[in-house]
Structures are given as C-alpha cells and as structure tokens.
Design a protein around this motif. Structure first.
Motif, PDB file in Angstrom:
ATOM      1  N   LEU A  46       0.822  -1.198   0.000  1.00 27.40           N
ATOM      2  CA  LEU A  46       0.000   0.000   0.000  1.00 27.40           C
ATOM      3  C   LEU A  46       0.858   1.251   0.000  1.00 27.40           C
ATOM      4  O   LEU A  46       0.840   2.016   0.948  1.00 27.40           O
ATOM      5  N   GLU A  52      -0.446  12.660   0.532  1.00 29.57           N
ATOM      6  CA  GLU A  52      -1.654  11.887   0.783  1.00 29.57           C
ATOM      7  C   GLU A  52      -1.768  11.554   2.259  1.00 29.57           C
ATOM      8  O   GLU A  52      -0.771  11.399   2.946  1.00 29.57           O
ATOM      9  N   ILE A  53      -3.016  11.409   2.683  1.00 27.85           N
ATOM     10  CA  ILE A  53      -3.239  10.999   4.063  1.00 27.85           C
ATOM     11  C   ILE A  53      -3.165   9.489   4.108  1.00 27.85           C
ATOM     12  O   ILE A  53      -3.834   8.808   3.337  1.00 27.85           O
ATOM     13  N   SER A  55      -3.601   5.673   5.854  1.00 26.80           N
ATOM     14  CA  SER A  55      -4.679   5.067   6.639  1.00 26.80           C
ATOM     15  C   SER A  55      -4.461   5.286   8.124  1.00 26.80           C
ATOM     16  O   SER A  55      -5.399   5.516   8.874  1.00 26.80           O
TER      17      SER A  55
ATOM     18  N   ILE B  75     -11.958   5.084   4.991  1.00 26.92           N
ATOM     19  CA  ILE B  75     -12.204   5.570   6.342  1.00 26.92           C
ATOM     20  C   ILE B  75     -12.870   6.933   6.250  1.00 26.92           C
ATOM     21  O   ILE B  75     -12.323   7.857   5.650  1.00 26.92           O
ATOM     22  N   PRO B  76     -14.075   7.083   6.806  1.00 30.70           N
ATOM     23  CA  PRO B  76     -14.714   8.398   6.750  1.00 30.70           C
ATOM     24  C   PRO B  76     -13.908   9.389   7.591  1.00 30.70           C
ATOM     25  O   PRO B  76     -13.423   9.041   8.660  1.00 30.70           O
ATOM     26  N   LEU B  77     -13.740  10.580   7.080  1.00 32.49           N
ATOM     27  CA  LEU B  77     -12.906  11.554   7.767  1.00 32.49           C
ATOM     28  C   LEU B  77     -13.770  12.574   8.486  1.00 32.49           C
ATOM     29  O   LEU B  77     -14.887  12.855   8.064  1.00 32.49           O
ATOM     30  N   ASN B  88      -5.348   9.545  -3.362  1.00 31.99           N
ATOM     31  CA  ASN B  88      -6.187   8.417  -2.982  1.00 31.99           C
ATOM     32  C   ASN B  88      -6.740   8.616  -1.576  1.00 31.99           C
ATOM     33  O   ASN B  88      -5.999   9.007  -0.689  1.00 31.99           O
ATOM     34  N   PRO B  90      -7.723   7.469   2.122  1.00 34.58           N
ATOM     35  CA  PRO B  90      -7.143   6.413   2.959  1.00 34.58           C
ATOM     36  C   PRO B  90      -8.087   5.225   3.082  1.00 34.58           C
ATOM     37  O   PRO B  90      -9.276   5.401   3.338  1.00 34.58           O
ATOM     38  N   LYS B  91      -7.558   4.042   2.884  1.00 40.76           N
ATOM     39  CA  LYS B  91      -8.410   2.860   2.825  1.00 40.76           C
ATOM     40  C   LYS B  91      -7.892   1.738   3.703  1.00 40.76           C
ATOM     41  O   LYS B  91      -6.707   1.663   3.988  1.00 40.76           O
ATOM     42  N   ILE B  92      -8.808   0.877   4.088  1.00 42.92           N
ATOM     43  CA  ILE B  92      -8.446  -0.370   4.761  1.00 42.92           C
ATOM     44  C   ILE B  92      -8.870  -1.499   3.846  1.00 42.92           C
ATOM     45  O   ILE B  92     -10.060  -1.677   3.596  1.00 42.92           O
ATOM     46  N   PRO B  93      -7.933  -2.264   3.322  1.00 37.61           N
ATOM     47  CA  PRO B  93      -8.316  -3.380   2.459  1.00 37.61           C
ATOM     48  C   PRO B  93      -8.617  -4.628   3.283  1.00 37.61           C
ATOM     49  O   PRO B  93      -8.057  -4.812   4.364  1.00 37.61           O
ATOM     50  N   SER B 118      -2.295  -2.532   6.366  1.00 39.72           N
ATOM     51  CA  SER B 118      -3.333  -1.511   6.207  1.00 39.72           C
ATOM     52  C   SER B 118      -3.001  -0.263   7.024  1.00 39.72           C
ATOM     53  O   SER B 118      -3.467   0.814   6.705  1.00 39.72           O
ATOM     54  N   LEU B 119      -2.216  -0.412   8.052  1.00 43.62           N
ATOM     55  CA  LEU B 119      -1.707   0.770   8.759  1.00 43.62           C
ATOM     56  C   LEU B 119      -0.184   0.728   8.699  1.00 43.62           C
ATOM     57  O   LEU B 119       0.434  -0.252   9.097  1.00 43.62           O
ATOM     58  N   PHE B 495     -11.831  -3.154  11.883  1.00 40.32           N
ATOM     59  CA  PHE B 495     -11.264  -1.906  11.358  1.00 40.32           C
ATOM     60  C   PHE B 495     -10.510  -1.140  12.428  1.00 40.32           C
ATOM     61  O   PHE B 495      -9.625  -0.369  12.139  1.00 40.32           O
TER      62      PHE B 495
END
Lengths: 73, 528
Positions: A46, A52-53, A55, B75-77, B88, B90-93, B118-119, B495
């Motif tokens: 990733l 970019e922010i 995760s 992830i809602p901010l 992009n 920020p996402k958690i796959p 993911s983190l 999550f």
C-alpha cells in the motif's frame, strides 16, 4: 545444512547446530524444543504518494475527532 | 482372501480406555455438561480441536471458495480534513469470507480479514516533521522495548492513533487518554518511507540475502518517550531462510518502519462466545417464535443494540444507503467500558442479559495461552484460559460486579481463534502452529480424524446444498449486513475505528473479476 541467508527451496528445518546456538536477541534466555516452522506468507502493498493521508493518519483523525464528539463528515 | 472390514485403510482398533476407579466427571444441571475446569470442558474448549477442524475446513473450502468478498473500506474523515485533490482516499483493504454452515439460520458464518499493511508507520512524523523509524530496541525476557525515532515529550507526544490525548474540560477528564493501536500485531516490514513492504522472500540488494522480519503484538505505548512495548509471547519471525518460526528470536530491526499485520475476526458463536437464537425456521412457514432466555443462564454482561432513527433495528441487511448506530449497554459496575466504542454507550443499573432473539450468552471469553519464550521448551500454544467477571461481597451479603473481562478493545490476537480463523490462516499459507492441548480420552486419533474428514465433508455438502437451494434467497451478504447486530461489533473490531465511523458508504467491493463497485452508489457486481 543451509547457511545464513542462503536461498532454500521449500520448508527449511533448523539443524541441531543452529538450534543449539539460537538465542533471543542479546538476552541470556535458554530455550529448548524445536521451533515451529511455517511456510511463506503473503504481503499487501500500500504505497502512497507524498501529501496523501495515510490510513494510519485517517484512523488517528477518526479517533481524535471521536474523542471530542465529532462524527464523520 | 479374507474380506477385510472397514475402509481401505484397514481397521484400527479402539485404544483401551483408562478409567480410574470411582472417579467420574462432574455433571451439573447446566446443559453443556460441566464446570469450567472439568475434563469435558477442557476437551470442548481445546484450541487444538479448533486448529485441526480449521485445517479440515480449509481443505474442504479449497474446492469451493465461492463466498469470498474483497473490499476496500474508505475511512470516513471528520469534517474539515483536507485531502489534496487527485490523491487516494485512505483505505483499509480486507476480505469477507463466508463459511456455509448448517448451524445458522441464514446458512452462513461471516468472517473478516483486514490485510497486512493496512496501517503503516512510515507516515508518522514527530513535531519536526521527521519520519519515525525504529531508533533502538532493548529487551527483557518477555518484551521488546522499541523506541521510535523523534523528539517525543509530554508536550510533543506520539500522534494519533498511537495515542489520543484525554479530553479535559475545567480540570475534569471527560474522556480518558486512549491507545487504540494497543493489541495490534506489528511487523517491521517497511524499509523506506513509502516503499513496498518486504515479504519473506524479499532480498536485500546490498547483501544478496533475505531481509527477514519479526511480528509481535503491541501491548503498551508510552507517548512521552516514543516507546512501544512488543510482546515476545506469540511472536513470529520470518528468518533469512524464508521460514517462519515462533516465538521470534530476532528483535525488530533498527531503522525500519512498523506496519500492522493481518487481522482476523469472526462472527461465529465460538469466537464471539455468544449463542444465537434461531428465529427463522427454514420451511416452517409463519410459525411464531418468542425468544426468551433461560433464567438460569442470565448473567451480567454487555450487549449491543442497533438503532436506526432511534428505533431498534435488528435486520440482517439494509440498503447500502442506510446507516444504523450501535448502542452498547453495560450493567452497573465499576469497569472500564471504553467510552470510545460508541457515543451511545450507557450504563444501565440492573442490566442483565436478555436481549431476546439476538444472543443468549455473553461475557465469558477464552484467551489464547501463547507460550512464554522464557519458558524452556514452550513453543506452541497451550490450553486456553477462561475469563469472565469478578465480584466483591457487600456487608449485607449481596455481590457487586467489580470487573468484566472486556474485549472491546482490539486484543483480537489474544482471543482463542475459532476454526474459521484457523482455516483462513491456513488459506493464507501462514500455517498456524499446532496447539499443544490435545483433547484427552478421545480414543484412537486416527478414527477421530477419519470421522472428522467424513463429517466435515458431509456437513459442508449439506450446508452448501441448503444454501444453494434455499438459503441464497434469504442469506445476508456483505456489505449490506455490516451493521447487523452480529456483524457491527465485528466490523468495529476489525477496522479498529470508532463505531460511528463504520459507515455503509465506505465500502468499495470487488467482484469476481476484480472490478470495483460501490454499493452505496448503486453499484453491483458484473454479470459476465
């Protein structure tokens, strides 16, 4: 016996010599028994661009906002 | 030629059982047969059985891996967060994996995986804007003490989500300090900022040898010094020989960045330690059922209620544009409910456990007993330990609950895995070590395993048939079921964001061809 860093095919089992000299970091811990050997795992990539922010930042923002009673936009 | 009875493997005689004279297991009136430390209970709760059945389940689902739903969760901010245009979100796959089962009314247990990485810690910066790789590592018998590089102090603590400062108003702490990442698995797999994480096979170009890495659970965070405490217990190391071993013998490497490891959660009864009420009898038509809890089994504990616009809504699925809120109800007790789980948490005096139609039993938990590396010969997981609640006696003879074992905080890897999680670990080729608590007095293990293979195959066939013939019309499907009473707690734990940040609109799903679609925007999987 395979050497350190050598590429082996398949599952590699430690030799008695390697088991005898293994240690936990720099501490004086004794261990016995045969370590469990696993197979090769997976990986997820990733990368993100600059600015970019990530995760982890987003989750941090979510938790910090949540502490102050703020819900998502 | 004499005809041989039994299967082609020949016959295996049952081993002789040793029955000590006059000693019998305690049988009580409780339906599951015994007190928690009896031999039956230890067999029933054995981690080994789950590990073995997980392997069977894995073998059995290999051929029929139809129920896996990949997703990205955006992830809602909070309002006011600025994201540069074009970047992009920020996402958690992760992946939802469905396990057809005959024990659940919708015919499916849903398990979740949040994929490794993911983190990532390579975007954590100190007050000077410098990245924070591992600066140094010290250790004792049970822990590694990993210091992150940076000028950390009381006025410049570690940033969220490693540390969320307390909310203090007028000298009163309204919300205590939080450490949401404690309990996560961390791996030192990032070599450079923004770089691709290494895996077991990545070779260091300067030495032409594999890097290797270490995986361990984060148990404590000191925000003032940047010190992370990682537990040696249960740690895993990928050696330069590309073998995995546990516990790890190498500390996390100085100069690298940490990232999170794969995280699993399951909604089955065994993992959540809850019993479902079976409300919908397939083929039973309009038969009315009134769920109730047996008085003898009511125990104090926490439960969740899903509400939509203030009304209780237990539906299994909703439209992707509807959001429900989770309320956590806790009994009156002096215990550490994270005020953090949901803003609607409430402490209700006298709240016991009758939430009919959803769950029956709450609270008791089985915790993995991973080996302590300092114990000689301890290499694999042993018998799980049992945690529930503690009481203190009042002068008038009544009891107060003083603590409840609390697994809202994300200590997922301390909970005993269910067979589904073991199956998923086998699927990922991260072969989990064999636990050592082999059930006792089970007779011939060959016979037992042959039965298990036959049983797993038969059960899966039956469950698959039920699902295909009847269940598909009523089964719940992610992400539409993600705010169901059973799924929402799992999503929140998986999550590791506050429950108000688990929104349906965040899901991007991937169909069988890898095409992305967003259910909240009316997207559907491709049909070809």
């Amino acid at each position: 016996m395979a050497d350190f860093g050598e590429i082996t095919d398949g599952t590699f089992v430690l030799s008695p010599e390697q088991q005898a000299i293994r240690k936990y970091g720099f501490s004086e811990i004794k261990a016995s028994g045969i370590p469990t050997v696993y197979h090769v795992g997976d990986v997820v990539n990733l990368p993100y661009g600059s600015g970019e922010i990530s995760s982890i930042e987003a989750i941090g923002l979510a938790w910090a906002a949540f502490s102050s009673g703020i819900t998502p936009a | 030629m004499a005809k041989r009875s039994g299967s082609s493997f020949g016959t295996f005689g049952k081993t002789e059982q040793f029955i000590p004279n006059g000693v019998k297991p305690i049988r009580t009136e409780f339906s599951k047969g015994s007190v928690p430390d009896s031999i039956y209970s230890s067999n029933r709760e054995s981690a080994w059985s789950r590990w073995r059945r997980g392997f069977e389940l894995y073998c059995n689902t290999l051929a029929d891996n139809a129920y896996s739903y990949s997703f990205d969760y955006a992830i809602p901010l909070p309002p006011g967060t600025v994201i540069p245009p074009g970047s992009n979100p920020p996402k958690i796959p992760g992946v939802f994996q469905g396990f057809p089962t005959k024990n659940k009314e919708f015919g499916m247990h849903w398990a979740g995986v949040r994929t490794a990485g993911s983190l990532r810690f390579d975007n954590i910066r100190d007050s000077g804007g410098n990245p924070s790789p591992i600066a140094s590592v010290t250790e004792d018998e049970n822990y590694w003490y990993v210091t992150l590089s940076g000028a950390w102090s009381a006025s410049n603590p570690l940033p969220p989500p490693l540390y969320i400062p307390p909310v203090v108003i007028g000298g009163r702490t309204i919300v205590p300090a939080q450490y949401p990442i404690n309990g996560e698995i961390l791996e030192d797999r990032i070599i450079t900022v923004g770089g691709t994480p290494i895996n077991s096979d990545t070779i260091d170009p300067t030495t032409q040898k594999r890097y290797g890495y270490t995986q361990a659970v984060l148990v404590a965070t000191d925000e003032k010094t940047g010190l992370l405490t990682l537990q040696k217990q249960g740690s895993v190391e990928s050696t330069p020989d590309a073998a995995f071993k546990t516990p790890a013998t190498t500390a996390p490497h100085v100069g690298r960045f940490l990232m999170t490891g794969t995280r699993y959660c399951c909604s089955c009864q065994d993992f959540t330690r809850r019993d479902f009420a079976y409300m919908l009898g397939l083929g039973k038509g309009n038969q009315k059922v009134f769920p109730r809890t047996n008085v003898a089994t009511i125990k104090p504990g926490r439960y969740e209620i899903m509400r939509r616009n203030g009304k209780v809504d237990n539906s299994a699925m909703t439209s992707a544009t509807v959001n429900r809120g989770m309320e956590v109800i806790a009994p009156e007790a002096e215990y550490n409910i994270p005020p953090t789980v949901t803003p609607n948490s409430s402490v209700v005096p006298g709240a016991l456990r009758d939430n009919p139609g959803v769950f029956r039993d709450f609270g008791k938990q089985y915790i993995r007993s991973t080996p302590l590396p300092s114990l000689e010969g301890a290499v694999s997981e042993g018998m799980p330990s049992y945690e529930d609640y503690a009481t203190s006696r009042n002068p008038d003879g009544s009891y107060n609950i003083t603590s409840l074992t609390d697994f809202w905080t994300p200590l997922l890897d301390e909970l005993r895995y269910c067979k589904h999680i073991y199956a998923m670990k086998f699927t990922e080729k991260v072969f989990p070590p064999e636990p050592s608590d082999l059930p006792v007095e089970m007779g011939s293990i060959t016979e037992w395993e042959q039965n298990l293979v036959a049983q797993a195959s038969k059960d899966n066939e039956k469950a698959g048939y039920n699902l295909a013939s009847r269940g598909l019309s009523i089964m719940d499907v992610p992400p539409y079921n993600c705010q169901a009473p059973m799924m929402m707690p799992m999503m929140q734990k998986l999550f590791n964001v506050p429950s108000t940040f688990v929104l349906m609109s965040g899901f991007t799903m991937f169909d069988k061809n890898g095409q992305a679609y967003v259910p909240a925007q009316g997207g559907t999987p491709g049909v070809v």
